[in-house]
Design an enzyme around this catalytic site. Structure first.
Site: not given
Ligand code: GLA
Length: 389
Positions: A85, A160, A215
Site C-alpha cells: 500500500d 486511491d 476505511d
Molecule cells: C486511504 C485508503 C487506505 C490506505 C490509505 C493509504 O485512506 O482508503 O486503504 O490505502 O489511504 O494512505
C-alpha cells in the site's frame, strides 16, 4: 459474462442490420467484459500492508509477510495477492519516471521473489499529485507509471483518489486505459470511498473492485456500520467486478474473536474481497483459524458470484442469505447485541420450503436434516454461518 458465439447466418444478419463500426465496438466491449471476468472471476484474496505496517512498510516486511502467507497455509486456501500500500514511493527521476524509496531498493527483484513463491504482487498509487499519506501520485504521469508498474511485473494496482480532482470516472478510466496499453493483465482496484455511487460505474471504467465506503477501522461499531450497510449493493457486483467494503481487520487487536468472526462471515456473504491486513508472521492460532477456514472461504469464493443480502432483521439481530452454485444457500446469522441471544431461523423466510441438510461451516459440523426452522445461539457481537442444501 462470456461473449456468446454467433453462427454464420446470425452474423450475416447482424452485418446487414448493424453498421460495421458499431459491431466492432460491441464485440470489443463484450471481449473486455469477458477479459475482466477472467482476471477476478471470484473476489480477490490477499494481504495488504496498510492497516498494520502503515508507512513503515519495506521490502523486508513484504518478503517476510509473503513467506508467512505461504508457511501458515493461507496461500493454500486462496490468499494470493501481496499488496504494497502507500509508502513505497520515492521521487521521480529526470525523465519523470517514478522510483521506489530507499526501503524498496529493487521493486522488480521484489516482484520476482513474490512470484517465485507462487504469489502475485500489488502496488498502490493515486490519481492525484500526492497519495493519502503524502507520497508522490500518478497525476500527469499515468501512462508512464503504468509502464513502470508493468516493467516491474506488478499484477494489481490499488488506485486511491486522495488529492485527485475532476471527473472521477474519466480519471479512473485514464489509468485503466494506461494499464491496458501495457499489454499486461493487471487487476484494477479503485478507491473512491464509496462516493458518487462508484458501484454504479466502477465496472464501466475497468475496475475489478471498488471501495464502497470509508476505511474499516479495527473497531466493531465502525466495521459493523460499513459491513451491514452494504445492503442493496449486491446488484452491482459479480464475476470480474466486485464491491469492496475494505480490508479484513482480523488479528489487528482492536476487536474480540466474535467480532472478527462477524467480519469474516459477513464479508464472505457479501462476496467481498478477502484482504487480510494483520501481521501474518506473528499471528495467533485463533487469527489463523478465523482467516483460513476453507468452508467459510468457499462461501466468498463461490463460482456463482452473487453477493448475499439481508432477508430478516429484528433490531440488532440479522439473517443474510447468499445463493451458491451447487444450489445450496449460505446463511449468516448475526447478533449485534451485547448478550448471547437465540436467533430463530425460519426457513420459509429464506425461501426454503422442504427439509434440508444443514451444516455449521465454522465448526465443520453436520447438523442433520432440518424441517422448517432452527434456533441458533449466537454470542455477543458474534456470527454463525450455516449452509443449507
Ligand atoms: C486511504 C485508503 C487506505 C490506505 C490509505 C493509504 O485512506 O482508503 O486503504 O490505502 O489511504 O494512505
Amino acid at each position: 459474462m462470456n461473449p456468446r458465439s454467433f453462427d454464420r447466418k446470425e452474423l450475416d444478419l447482424d452485418r446487414r442490420a448493424v453498421p460495421f463500426s458499431w459491431m466492432m465496438v460491441l464485440m470489443l466491449g463484450l471481449c473486455s467484459l469477458g477479459a475482466r471476468a477472467q482476471l477476478a472471476p471470484t473476489p480477490p484474496m490477499g494481504w495488504n500492508s496498510w492497516n498494520h505496517f502503515n508507512t513503515t512498510v519495506s521490502d523486508a516486511i513484504i518478503r517476510q509477510q509473503a513467506q508467512a502467507i505461504v508457511s501458515s497455509g493461507m496461500q493454500a486456501v486462496g490468499y494470493s495477492y501481496i499488496i504494497i500500500d502507500d509508502g513505497w514511493q520515492g521521487t521521480r527521476d529526470a525523465n519523470g519516471n517514478i522510483q521506489s524509496n530507499s526501503k524498496f531498493p529493487d521493486m522488480a527483484g521484489l516482484a520476482h521473489y513474490i512470484h517465485g513463491l507462487g504469489l502475485k504482487i500489488g502496488i498502490y498509487s493515486s490519481p492525484g499529485p500526492t497519495s493519502c499519506a503524502g507520497y508522490v501520485g500518478s497525476y500527469g504521469h499515468e501512462i508512464q507509471d503504468a509502464q513502470t508498474f508493468a516493467s516491474w511485473h506488478i499484477d494489481y494496482l490499488k488506485y486511491d483518489w486522495c488529492s485527485a480532482a475532476g471527473n472521477p470516472q474519466a480519471t479512473f478510466l485514464k489509468m485503466y486505459n494506461a494499464l491496458q496499453a501495457t499489454g499486461q493483465t493487471i487487476t484494477y482496484s479503485i478507491d473512491r470511498y464509496g462516493m458518487n455511487k462508484v458501484w454504479s460505474w466502477g465496472a464501466s471504467v475497468g475496475a475489478n473492485l471498488w471501495r464502497t465506503g470509508e476505511d474499516v477501522k479495527d473497531v466493531y461499531y465502525e466495521m459493523a456500520e460499513i459491513g451491514f450497510g452494504q445492503e442493496g449493493l449486491e446488484l452491482f457486483a459479480g464475476p470480474g467486478h466486485w464491491n469492496d467494503p475494505d480490508m479484513l481487520q482480523i488479528g489487528n487487536g482492536g476487536m474480540s474473536e466474535n467480532e472478527y468472526q462477524t467480519q469474516m462471515s459477513l464479508w464472505c456473504i457479501l462476496s467481498a474481497p478477502l484482504v487480510a491486513s494483520n501481521d501474518i508472521k506473528a499471528m495467533t492460532p485463533n487469527t489463523l483459524r478465523l482467516l483460513s477456514n476453507s468452508e467459510v472461504i468457499a462461501v466468498d469464493q463461490d463460482a456463482l458470484g452473487i453477493p448475499g443480502k439481508r432477508v430478516w432483521q429484528q433490531g440488532p439481530l440479522e439473517v443474510w442469505v447468499k445463493l451458491l452454485a451447487d444450489g445450496g444457500k449460505a446463511v449468516g446469522v448475526f447478533n449485534r447485541t451485547l448478550g448471547t441471544t437465540p436467533i430463530p431461523l425460519r426457513f420459509k423466510l429464506i425461501g426454503v420450503t422442504s427439509p434440508v441438510d444443514a451444516r455449521d461451516l465454522w465448526s465443520h459440523a453436520d447438523l442433520g436434516l432440518i424441517n422448517d426452522g432452527y434456533v441458533v445461539m449466537v454470542p455477543v457481537h458474534g456470527a454463525a454461518l450455516l449452509k443449507l442444501k
